[in-house]
Design a protein around this motif. Structure first.
Motif, mmCIF file in Angstrom:
data_model
loop_
_atom_site.group_PDB
_atom_site.id
_atom_site.type_symbol
_atom_site.label_atom_id
_atom_site.label_comp_id
_atom_site.label_asym_id
_atom_site.label_seq_id
_atom_site.Cartn_x
_atom_site.Cartn_y
_atom_site.Cartn_z
ATOM 1 N N ALA A 41 0.833 -1.202 0.000
ATOM 2 C CA ALA A 41 0.000 0.000 0.000
ATOM 3 C C ALA A 41 0.871 1.256 0.000
ATOM 4 N N HIS A 42 1.945 1.233 0.768
ATOM 5 C CA HIS A 42 2.863 2.380 0.817
ATOM 6 C C HIS A 42 3.514 2.602 -0.542
ATOM 7 N N LEU A 43 3.950 1.533 -1.192
ATOM 8 C CA LEU A 43 4.570 1.656 -2.513
ATOM 9 C C LEU A 43 3.572 2.175 -3.546
ATOM 10 N N ALA A 44 2.318 1.744 -3.444
ATOM 11 C CA ALA A 44 1.287 2.238 -4.360
ATOM 12 C C ALA A 44 1.079 3.739 -4.161
ATOM 13 N N GLU A 45 1.080 4.196 -2.923
ATOM 14 C CA GLU A 45 0.932 5.619 -2.643
ATOM 15 C C GLU A 45 2.130 6.404 -3.183
#
Length: 94
Positions: A41-45
């Motif tokens: 999720a952090h990488l997607a953000e």
């Protein structure tokens, strides 16, 4: 922290990969999966923020220097596709 139970289905080879990775880090599978989900999720953000910054940078450049040449756009599209930042279906930044 309260934990909620979640049931997932994965192919057998993925199950083994998950179990091996969790064991290597000395963590329960559920903790390893939770950390992996947070990281994803952090990488997607970060990717979303990068695409917004790219669009802003391009707009700034074009305001100052005029349209980016088509050859440069094609090279940029190729690079973005190779890095996974381009939505293959539309040919636009994902």
């Amino acid at each position: 922290m309260t934990a909620r139970k979640l049931s997932i289905s994965v192919p057998p080879e993925i199950e083994e990969t998950i179990k091996a990775a969790a064991a290597e880090e000395g963590k329960p599978v559920s903790a390893w999966l939770a950390e992996a989900a947070v990281e994803k999720a952090h990488l997607a953000e970060l990717a979303t923020q990068a695409r917004a910054a790219m669009a802003e940078l391009l707009a700034d450049f074009e305001r100052e220097h005029g349209p980016l040449p088509e050859e440069s756009r094609q090279r940029a599209r190729q690079f973005l596709a190779e890095t996974g930042l381009l939505d293959d279906a539309s040919g636009r930044a994902a």
